[in-house]
Design an enzyme around this catalytic site. Structure first.
Site, PDB file in Angstrom:
ATOM      1  N   SER A   1      -0.356  12.668   3.689  1.00  0.00           N
ATOM      2  CA  SER A   1       0.841  12.240   2.962  1.00  0.00           C
ATOM      3  C   SER A   1       1.796  13.434   2.851  1.00  0.00           C
ATOM      4  CB  SER A   1       0.454  11.777   1.556  1.00  0.00           C
ATOM      5  OG  SER A   1      -0.039  12.889   0.811  1.00  0.00           O
TER       6      SER A   1
ATOM      7  N   ASP B   1       1.521   9.721   6.580  1.00  0.00           N
ATOM      8  CA  ASP B   1       1.350   8.576   5.683  1.00  0.00           C
ATOM      9  C   ASP B   1       2.548   8.506   4.722  1.00  0.00           C
ATOM     10  OD1 ASP B   1      -0.018   6.422   4.563  1.00  0.00           O
ATOM     11  OD2 ASP B   1      -1.156   7.682   3.174  1.00  0.00           O
TER      12      ASP B   1
ATOM     13  N   THR C   1      -7.488   4.442   3.881  1.00  0.00           N
ATOM     14  CA  THR C   1      -8.547   4.733   2.916  1.00  0.00           C
ATOM     15  C   THR C   1      -8.453   6.175   2.426  1.00  0.00           C
ATOM     16  OG1 THR C   1      -9.894   3.234   4.257  1.00  0.00           O
ATOM     17  CG2 THR C   1     -11.043   4.520   2.581  1.00  0.00           C
TER      18      THR C   1
HETATM   19  P1  13P Z   1      -6.408   3.690  -1.314  1.00  0.00           P
HETATM   20  O1  13P Z   1      -5.795   4.300  -2.538  1.00  0.00           O
HETATM   21  O2  13P Z   1      -6.891   2.310  -1.566  1.00  0.00           O
HETATM   22  O3  13P Z   1      -7.448   4.554  -0.696  1.00  0.00           O
HETATM   23  O4  13P Z   1      -5.208   3.516  -0.235  1.00  0.00           O
HETATM   24  C1  13P Z   1      -4.801   4.602   0.545  1.00  0.00           C
HETATM   25  C2  13P Z   1      -3.545   4.324   1.290  1.00  0.00           C
HETATM   26  O5  13P Z   1      -3.036   3.221   1.363  1.00  0.00           O
HETATM   27  C3  13P Z   1      -2.920   5.467   1.979  1.00  0.00           C
HETATM   28  O6  13P Z   1      -1.710   5.124   2.564  1.00  0.00           O
HETATM   29  O1  G3H Z   2      -0.899   6.265  -0.204  1.00  0.00           O
HETATM   30  C1  G3H Z   2      -1.158   7.272  -0.825  1.00  0.00           C
HETATM   31  C2  G3H Z   2      -2.248   8.150  -0.370  1.00  0.00           C
HETATM   32  O2  G3H Z   2      -3.446   7.845  -1.043  1.00  0.00           O
HETATM   33  C3  G3H Z   2      -1.843   9.593  -0.518  1.00  0.00           C
HETATM   34  O3  G3H Z   2      -1.685   9.938  -1.827  1.00  0.00           O
HETATM   35  O4  G3H Z   2       0.479  11.133  -2.210  1.00  0.00           O
HETATM   36  O5  G3H Z   2      -1.563  11.558  -3.645  1.00  0.00           O
HETATM   37  O6  G3H Z   2      -1.473  12.402  -1.291  1.00  0.00           O
HETATM   38  P1  G3H Z   2      -1.007  11.338  -2.277  1.00  0.00           P
HETATM   39 ZN    ZN Z   3      -0.607   3.637   1.502  1.00  0.00          ZN
END
Ligand code: 13P
Ligand code: G3H
Ligand code: ZN
Length: 307
Positions: free
Chosen positions: A49, A82, A254
């Site tokens: 992310s 992400d 995940t």
């Molecule tokens: P979870 O919080 O269910 O693991 O989802 C992660 C996610 O969607 C990352 O983009």
């Molecule tokens: O979709 C979110 C992911 O779980 C990443 O989360 O922004 O805390 O790294 P984060």
């Molecule tokens: Zn997500």
């Protein structure tokens, strides 16, 4: 060598199985993910992310992933951004060596989402990089939600059809009732599988499930035994994950499951020996726990033994 996530997902789409897209924030989680893919003979998507990139540094994110990909050359693996929040964020990731990006403009209007996604697709495709976009809002569906409310927040299949045709996006995340984190459903878990089937029928491309952590019983118990509190937490049941894959989901995001599994072991070691400060004593069992979650998930989703 890193490949685009599209290469991995088009195969999964044709053969109807799911590939886990696992988030990482440090070396230990990344190592656990790669070792799991190696042991399960599974293709792999690793994702970071914007927050994870800020934490590790983009050069470390790309550098570590490339080194692991070199160490396991037989694993088809993509490095995916992400929830990219802007064109610039996607461009930076691509220039740094990411082979796939998500542009998350789902909170904008349909037209604005389409416009920004198109811009990212143009740039990404000229670099051989695949693109994911999202339609609808990620949120749990309450038992008493009305049809109108559902329509207002979840993906509209007809819009998805137009969006995919016009944007030329490689894969799409349709909101069907999941949410991020450990507290996904207030009542009984519920997902809109009919909507999913309609999106798949109208788009016929790989689809993505965000918020796909299951919080398995063993992981929850382990966290509770360590003195942690997960009251009211609820994940996506395993049966739902399987049904989602049958309904056309090919990328299963995940993160939360790995975090909980990891931290339960760290907490246990800290509780059991409060004079311990060798990091490896904490992280070694934490990595084993994460690996066990990932290998089980690869088997469940059908990506195990697909190399
Ligand atoms: P979870 O919080 O269910 O693991 O989802 C992660 C996610 O969607 C990352 O983009
Ligand atoms: O979709 C979110 C992911 O779980 C990443 O989360 O922004 O805390 O790294 P984060
Ligand atoms: Zn997500």
């Amino acid at each position: 060598m890193l490949i685009s996530a599209s290469e991995i997902l088009v195969k999964a789409h044709k053969e109807s199985y799911g590939v886990g897209a696992f988030n990482f924030v440090n070396f230990e989680i990344l190592k656990s993910i790669f070792e799991s893919a190696h042991e399960a003979s599974s293709p792999l998507i690793v994702q970071a992310s914007e927050g994870a990139i800020k934490y590790m540094g983009i050069d470390m994110v790309v550098g570590m992933t490339k080194l692991f990909a070199q160490k396991y050359p037989h694993i088809p693996v993509a490095l995916h951004l992400d929830h990219g929040t802007s064109f610039e964020s996607c461009k930076n990731a691509i220039e740094a060596g990411f082979t796939s990006v998500m542009i998350d403009a789902s909170h904008h209007s349909f037209e604005e989402n389409l416009e920004i996604t198109k811009r990212v697709v143009d740039f990404a495709h000229s670099h051989g990089v695949s693109v994911e976009a999202e339609l609808g809002r990620l949120m749990g569906i309450e038992d008493n939600i009305s049809v109108d409310e559902k329509d207002a927040c979840l993906v509209n299949p007809l819009e998805a059809e137009v969006f995919v045709k016009e944007s030329k996006v490689d894969f799409l995340a349709p909101a069907i009732g999941t949410s991020h984190g450990a507290f996904k459903f207030k009542g009984e878990p519920k997902l809109d599988f009919e909507r999913l089937l309609e999106v798949k029928r109208l788009t016929n491309i790989p689809l993505v499930l965000h918020g796909a952590s299951a919080i398995p019983q063993s992981v929850r118990e382990s966290f509770l035994q360590s003195g942690g509190d997960l009251k009211g937490s609820k994940g996506v049941p395993f049966e739902f994950l399987k049904e989602a894959v049958r309904g056309g989901i090919n990328k299963i995001n995940t993160d939360t499951d790995l975090r909980i599994a990891f931290m339960a072991e760290v907490r246990k070691v800290a509780n059991e020996n409060n004079s311990e400060f060798d990091l490896r004593k904490f992280f070694t069992p934490a990595m084993s726990a994460v690996k066990s979650v990932i290998i089980d998930r690869m088997k469940l989703l059908g990506s195990a033994n697909k190399i």
